[in-house]
Design a protein around this motif. Structure first.
Motif, PDB file in Angstrom:
ATOM      1  N   THR A 185      -4.574   6.866  -5.006  1.00  0.00           N
ATOM      2  CA  THR A 185      -3.748   7.205  -3.477  1.00  0.00           C
ATOM      3  C   THR A 185      -4.342   8.130  -2.967  1.00  0.00           C
ATOM      4  N   ILE A 186      -4.099   8.616  -1.939  1.00  0.00           N
ATOM      5  CA  ILE A 186      -3.748  10.095  -1.359  1.00  0.00           C
ATOM      6  C   ILE A 186      -2.110  10.544  -1.620  1.00  0.00           C
ATOM      7  N   PRO A 187      -2.045  11.095  -2.772  1.00  0.00           N
ATOM      8  CA  PRO A 187      -1.328  11.148  -3.295  1.00  0.00           C
ATOM      9  C   PRO A 187       0.810  11.956  -2.431  1.00  0.00           C
ATOM     10  N   SER A 188       0.100  12.718  -1.690  1.00  0.00           N
ATOM     11  CA  SER A 188       0.729  13.292  -0.349  1.00  0.00           C
ATOM     12  C   SER A 188       1.898  12.273   0.306  1.00  0.00           C
ATOM     13  N   LYS A 189       0.661  11.668   0.876  1.00  0.00           N
ATOM     14  CA  LYS A 189       0.628  10.599   1.481  1.00  0.00           C
ATOM     15  C   LYS A 189       1.547   9.247   0.372  1.00  0.00           C
TER      16      LYS A 189
ATOM     17  N   GLY B 268     -12.290  13.865 -11.453  1.00  0.00           N
ATOM     18  CA  GLY B 268     -12.421  13.008 -11.922  1.00  0.00           C
ATOM     19  C   GLY B 268     -11.148  11.830 -12.027  1.00  0.00           C
ATOM     20  N   PHE B 269     -11.208  10.603 -13.303  1.00  0.00           N
ATOM     21  CA  PHE B 269     -10.236  10.032 -12.672  1.00  0.00           C
ATOM     22  C   PHE B 269      -8.592  10.398 -12.659  1.00  0.00           C
ATOM     23  N   LEU B 270      -8.840  11.625 -12.588  1.00  0.00           N
ATOM     24  CA  LEU B 270      -7.680  12.254 -13.650  1.00  0.00           C
ATOM     25  C   LEU B 270      -7.139  12.656 -12.437  1.00  0.00           C
ATOM     26  N   TRP B 271      -5.115  12.889 -12.024  1.00  0.00           N
ATOM     27  CA  TRP B 271      -3.964  14.137 -10.851  1.00  0.00           C
ATOM     28  C   TRP B 271      -3.484  14.409 -12.079  1.00  0.00           C
ATOM     29  N   SER B 272      -4.066  16.354 -12.706  1.00  0.00           N
ATOM     30  CA  SER B 272      -3.260  16.868 -13.148  1.00  0.00           C
ATOM     31  C   SER B 272      -1.886  17.319 -12.691  1.00  0.00           C
ATOM     32  N   LYS B 273      -1.531  17.583 -13.574  1.00  0.00           N
ATOM     33  CA  LYS B 273      -0.104  18.263 -14.075  1.00  0.00           C
ATOM     34  C   LYS B 273       0.001  19.105 -12.764  1.00  0.00           C
ATOM     35  N   GLU B 274      -0.863  19.893 -13.101  1.00  0.00           N
ATOM     36  CA  GLU B 274      -0.646  20.984 -11.905  1.00  0.00           C
ATOM     37  C   GLU B 274      -0.089  20.469 -10.535  1.00  0.00           C
TER      38      GLU B 274
ATOM     39  N   SER C 172      -9.793  12.473   1.099  1.00  0.00           N
ATOM     40  CA  SER C 172      -9.872  12.390   2.684  1.00  0.00           C
ATOM     41  C   SER C 172      -8.523  12.222   2.513  1.00  0.00           C
ATOM     42  N   GLY C 173      -8.031  12.989   3.809  1.00  0.00           N
ATOM     43  CA  GLY C 173      -6.860  12.904   3.940  1.00  0.00           C
ATOM     44  C   GLY C 173      -5.499  13.493   3.709  1.00  0.00           C
ATOM     45  N   GLY C 174      -5.667  13.891   2.398  1.00  0.00           N
ATOM     46  CA  GLY C 174      -4.102  14.579   2.045  1.00  0.00           C
ATOM     47  C   GLY C 174      -4.541  15.996   1.993  1.00  0.00           C
TER      48      GLY C 174
ATOM     49  N   ASN D  28       0.662  -1.036  -0.327  1.00  0.00           N
ATOM     50  CA  ASN D  28      -0.584  -0.230  -0.025  1.00  0.00           C
ATOM     51  C   ASN D  28       0.969   1.442  -0.192  1.00  0.00           C
ATOM     52  N   ALA D  29       0.299   2.069  -0.931  1.00  0.00           N
ATOM     53  CA  ALA D  29       2.060   3.162  -0.793  1.00  0.00           C
ATOM     54  C   ALA D  29       1.233   4.563  -0.624  1.00  0.00           C
ATOM     55  N   ASN D  30       0.485   4.178   0.742  1.00  0.00           N
ATOM     56  CA  ASN D  30      -0.282   5.436   1.763  1.00  0.00           C
ATOM     57  C   ASN D  30       0.312   4.868   2.738  1.00  0.00           C
ATOM     58  N   GLU D  31       0.911   3.752   3.215  1.00  0.00           N
ATOM     59  CA  GLU D  31       2.514   3.072   3.982  1.00  0.00           C
ATOM     60  C   GLU D  31       2.808   2.234   4.202  1.00  0.00           C
TER      61      GLU D  31
END
Length: 160
Positions: free
Chosen positions: A44-48, A122-128, A112-114, A20-23
């Motif tokens: 994932t929760i990207p920052s975590k 949507g299903f995307l995590w933007s370049k920004e 949540s949690g990020g 699990n990349a978050n933990e």
């Protein structure tokens, strides 16, 4: 499949790990030279996850991340060759909304949690948002690369 392919190569210094990349496991601190994730970080929760991956890398280690090339706004996505496809896929995954008058595309998906920048449209995590999250995660540098034969993806190479 990957393990079978690896065995055919005869390489002895490569292994595959799933977690699990978050933990990530606590004993993985500074354990790896390189990590790779292909179109999974937006689940994932990207920052975590980025903090955990950075922690798992040895000093000078690298992380290669491939994500679908998208922008934070409908206007930004409409300029991409695959902008229509991005919008259709977002409709299939989440019900999108447009904030009145802003051109900013949001969804009912609640992350949540990020941290700020973890938002997923949507299903995307933007370049920004990728750039914000990578900059905060402990990586010293990163480079975005376009791969000519990948129509919809961008590759980010992050160095600890």
């Amino acid at each position: 499949m990957a393990q079978t392919t690896l065995e055919k190569t005869g390489l002895k210094n490569v292994s595959f790990q799933v977690a699990n990349a978050n933990e990530l496991p606590s004993d993985w601190t500074e354990k790896f030279d390189h990590a790779f994730a292909m179109k999974v970080m937006h689940h994932t929760i990207p920052s975590k996850a980025l903090n955990e991956i950075c922690r798992s890398l040895k000093p000078g280690g690298t992380f290669t991340m491939v994500e679908i090339d998208s922008r934070k706004t409908l206007a930004g996505n409409s300029k991409l060759k695959h902008g229509t496809w991005l919008y259709i896929m977002s409709l299939m995954y989440f019900v999108p909304l447009e904030e009145s008058g802003t051109g900013h595309h949001v969804s009912h998906f609640e992350h949540s949690g990020g941290e700020e920048g973890d938002e997923i449209t949507g299903f995307l995590w933007s370049k920004e948002n990728i750039e914000k999250a990578v900059a905060r995660s402990g990586f010293k540098e990163y480079t975005e690369a376009k791969v000519p034969y990948w129509l919809f993806e961008s590759m980010y190479i992050c160095k600890k």
